[in-house]
Write a protein that holds these residues in place. Sequence first.
Motif, PDB file in Angstrom:
ATOM      1  N   ILE A 108      39.699  -3.174  20.342  1.00 36.50           N
ATOM      2  CA  ILE A 108      38.355  -2.967  20.518  1.00 36.50           C
ATOM      3  C   ILE A 108      37.282  -4.172  21.198  1.00 36.50           C
ATOM      4  O   ILE A 108      36.745  -4.069  21.883  1.00 36.50           O
ATOM      5  N   LYS A 109      37.803  -5.218  20.509  1.00 40.33           N
ATOM      6  CA  LYS A 109      37.468  -6.587  21.111  1.00 40.33           C
ATOM      7  C   LYS A 109      37.747  -7.000  22.403  1.00 40.33           C
ATOM      8  O   LYS A 109      36.911  -7.239  23.309  1.00 40.33           O
ATOM      9  N   LYS A 110      39.183  -6.465  22.760  1.00 40.21           N
ATOM     10  CA  LYS A 110      39.555  -6.439  24.107  1.00 40.21           C
ATOM     11  C   LYS A 110      38.771  -5.690  25.027  1.00 40.21           C
ATOM     12  O   LYS A 110      38.270  -5.991  26.211  1.00 40.21           O
ATOM     13  N   LEU A 111      38.404  -4.272  24.708  1.00 39.60           N
ATOM     14  CA  LEU A 111      37.668  -3.399  25.513  1.00 39.60           C
ATOM     15  C   LEU A 111      36.153  -4.028  25.672  1.00 39.60           C
ATOM     16  O   LEU A 111      35.561  -3.874  26.833  1.00 39.60           O
ATOM     17  N   ARG A 112      35.604  -4.633  24.552  1.00 34.62           N
ATOM     18  CA  ARG A 112      34.114  -5.177  24.748  1.00 34.62           C
ATOM     19  C   ARG A 112      34.155  -6.353  25.647  1.00 34.62           C
ATOM     20  O   ARG A 112      32.902  -6.395  26.373  1.00 34.62           O
ATOM     21  N   GLU A 113      35.218  -7.035  25.621  1.00 34.56           N
ATOM     22  CA  GLU A 113      35.168  -8.317  26.671  1.00 34.56           C
ATOM     23  C   GLU A 113      35.582  -7.883  28.096  1.00 34.56           C
ATOM     24  O   GLU A 113      35.233  -8.672  28.929  1.00 34.56           O
ATOM     25  N   ALA A 114      36.006  -6.586  28.398  1.00 28.98           N
ATOM     26  CA  ALA A 114      36.677  -6.203  29.721  1.00 28.98           C
ATOM     27  C   ALA A 114      35.629  -5.918  30.550  1.00 28.98           C
ATOM     28  O   ALA A 114      34.398  -5.624  30.127  1.00 28.98           O
ATOM     29  N   ASP A 115      35.778  -5.931  31.978  1.00 32.25           N
ATOM     30  CA  ASP A 115      34.724  -5.411  33.072  1.00 32.25           C
ATOM     31  C   ASP A 115      35.099  -3.906  33.178  1.00 32.25           C
ATOM     32  O   ASP A 115      35.944  -3.267  32.374  1.00 32.25           O
ATOM     33  N   LYS A 116      34.276  -3.325  33.938  1.00 36.97           N
ATOM     34  CA  LYS A 116      33.981  -1.944  34.081  1.00 36.97           C
ATOM     35  C   LYS A 116      35.144  -1.245  34.195  1.00 36.97           C
ATOM     36  O   LYS A 116      35.713  -0.067  33.694  1.00 36.97           O
ATOM     37  N   LYS A 142      29.228   3.804  20.034  1.00 35.26           N
ATOM     38  CA  LYS A 142      29.057   2.735  20.593  1.00 35.26           C
ATOM     39  C   LYS A 142      29.764   2.176  21.651  1.00 35.26           C
ATOM     40  O   LYS A 142      29.297   1.494  22.727  1.00 35.26           O
ATOM     41  N   LEU A 143      31.202   2.312  21.600  1.00 32.53           N
ATOM     42  CA  LEU A 143      32.154   2.023  22.845  1.00 32.53           C
ATOM     43  C   LEU A 143      31.859   2.756  24.089  1.00 32.53           C
ATOM     44  O   LEU A 143      31.754   2.321  25.034  1.00 32.53           O
ATOM     45  N   ALA A 144      31.573   4.169  23.747  1.00 32.26           N
ATOM     46  CA  ALA A 144      31.035   5.054  25.044  1.00 32.26           C
ATOM     47  C   ALA A 144      29.841   4.658  25.820  1.00 32.26           C
ATOM     48  O   ALA A 144      29.818   4.384  26.782  1.00 32.26           O
ATOM     49  N   HIS A 194      45.216  -1.146  11.396  1.00 32.76           N
ATOM     50  CA  HIS A 194      43.855  -1.446  11.676  1.00 32.76           C
ATOM     51  C   HIS A 194      43.470  -2.432  12.311  1.00 32.76           C
ATOM     52  O   HIS A 194      42.606  -2.726  13.190  1.00 32.76           O
ATOM     53  N   LYS A 195      44.287  -3.721  12.105  1.00 27.00           N
ATOM     54  CA  LYS A 195      44.087  -5.028  12.870  1.00 27.00           C
ATOM     55  C   LYS A 195      44.488  -4.793  14.229  1.00 27.00           C
ATOM     56  O   LYS A 195      43.289  -5.392  15.249  1.00 27.00           O
ATOM     57  N   THR A 196      45.126  -3.889  14.709  1.00 28.94           N
ATOM     58  CA  THR A 196      45.656  -3.643  16.039  1.00 28.94           C
ATOM     59  C   THR A 196      44.490  -3.042  16.604  1.00 28.94           C
ATOM     60  O   THR A 196      44.053  -3.219  17.940  1.00 28.94           O
ATOM     61  N   THR A 197      43.756  -2.061  16.003  1.00 33.45           N
ATOM     62  CA  THR A 197      43.010  -1.299  16.606  1.00 33.45           C
ATOM     63  C   THR A 197      41.557  -2.229  16.726  1.00 33.45           C
ATOM     64  O   THR A 197      40.851  -2.099  17.855  1.00 33.45           O
ATOM     65  N   ARG A 198      41.306  -3.275  15.879  1.00 33.78           N
ATOM     66  CA  ARG A 198      40.111  -3.955  15.941  1.00 33.78           C
ATOM     67  C   ARG A 198      40.161  -4.843  17.161  1.00 33.78           C
ATOM     68  O   ARG A 198      39.450  -5.235  17.870  1.00 33.78           O
ATOM     69  N   ALA A 205      37.821  -1.641  31.318  1.00 38.37           N
ATOM     70  CA  ALA A 205      37.110  -0.987  30.265  1.00 38.37           C
ATOM     71  C   ALA A 205      37.393   0.596  30.106  1.00 38.37           C
ATOM     72  O   ALA A 205      37.812   1.389  29.149  1.00 38.37           O
ATOM     73  N   GLU A 206      37.235   1.281  31.494  1.00 36.51           N
ATOM     74  CA  GLU A 206      37.282   2.621  31.577  1.00 36.51           C
ATOM     75  C   GLU A 206      38.781   3.167  31.240  1.00 36.51           C
ATOM     76  O   GLU A 206      38.956   4.112  30.942  1.00 36.51           O
ATOM     77  N   THR A 207      39.575   2.217  31.756  1.00 31.72           N
ATOM     78  CA  THR A 207      41.289   2.428  31.591  1.00 31.72           C
ATOM     79  C   THR A 207      41.679   2.318  29.853  1.00 31.72           C
ATOM     80  O   THR A 207      42.455   2.953  29.632  1.00 31.72           O
ATOM     81  N   LEU A 208      40.898   1.538  29.564  1.00 28.89           N
ATOM     82  CA  LEU A 208      41.178   1.093  28.048  1.00 28.89           C
ATOM     83  C   LEU A 208      40.463   2.065  27.129  1.00 28.89           C
ATOM     84  O   LEU A 208      41.143   2.479  25.964  1.00 28.89           O
ATOM     85  N   PHE A 209      39.664   2.717  27.401  1.00 28.02           N
ATOM     86  CA  PHE A 209      38.634   3.519  26.576  1.00 28.02           C
ATOM     87  C   PHE A 209      39.308   4.575  25.829  1.00 28.02           C
ATOM     88  O   PHE A 209      39.538   4.899  24.556  1.00 28.02           O
ATOM     89  N   PRO A 210      40.094   5.478  26.768  1.00 22.31           N
ATOM     90  CA  PRO A 210      40.981   6.765  25.934  1.00 22.31           C
ATOM     91  C   PRO A 210      41.701   6.175  24.965  1.00 22.31           C
ATOM     92  O   PRO A 210      41.922   6.777  23.942  1.00 22.31           O
ATOM     93  N   SER A 211      42.518   4.957  25.267  1.00 19.98           N
ATOM     94  CA  SER A 211      43.619   4.731  24.261  1.00 19.98           C
ATOM     95  C   SER A 211      42.930   3.947  22.912  1.00 19.98           C
ATOM     96  O   SER A 211      43.345   4.402  21.759  1.00 19.98           O
TER      97      SER A 211
END
Length: 82
Positions: free
Chosen positions: A32-40, A74-76, A25-29, A43-49
């Motif tokens: 998610i934080k890393k994806l929200r802070e990433a540039d486009k 929300k992430l999409a 759970h902590k790893t996933t959170r 973020a597009e490469t991180l999204f599927p994982s």
Amino acid sequence: MANHKSALKRIRNSETKRLRNKYQHKTTRNAIKKLREADKQEAETLFPSVVSMIDKLAKKNIIHNNKAANLKGKLAKHVAAL
């Protein structure tokens, strides 16, 4: 304290599973934080994982199915808006 062998084993197993669930759970959170802070691009490469990690948590009942759906939506939306 527990009086039966099976109860003692259940306590050991529960603790092991709790720690594993907490780690996942902590790893996933953090992902998610890393994806929200990433540039486009990132973020597009991180999204599927990240979506895959969320689905695994929901499948194992670590988080509720509706929470998983809300997070993915929300992430999409966030990735699309970048």
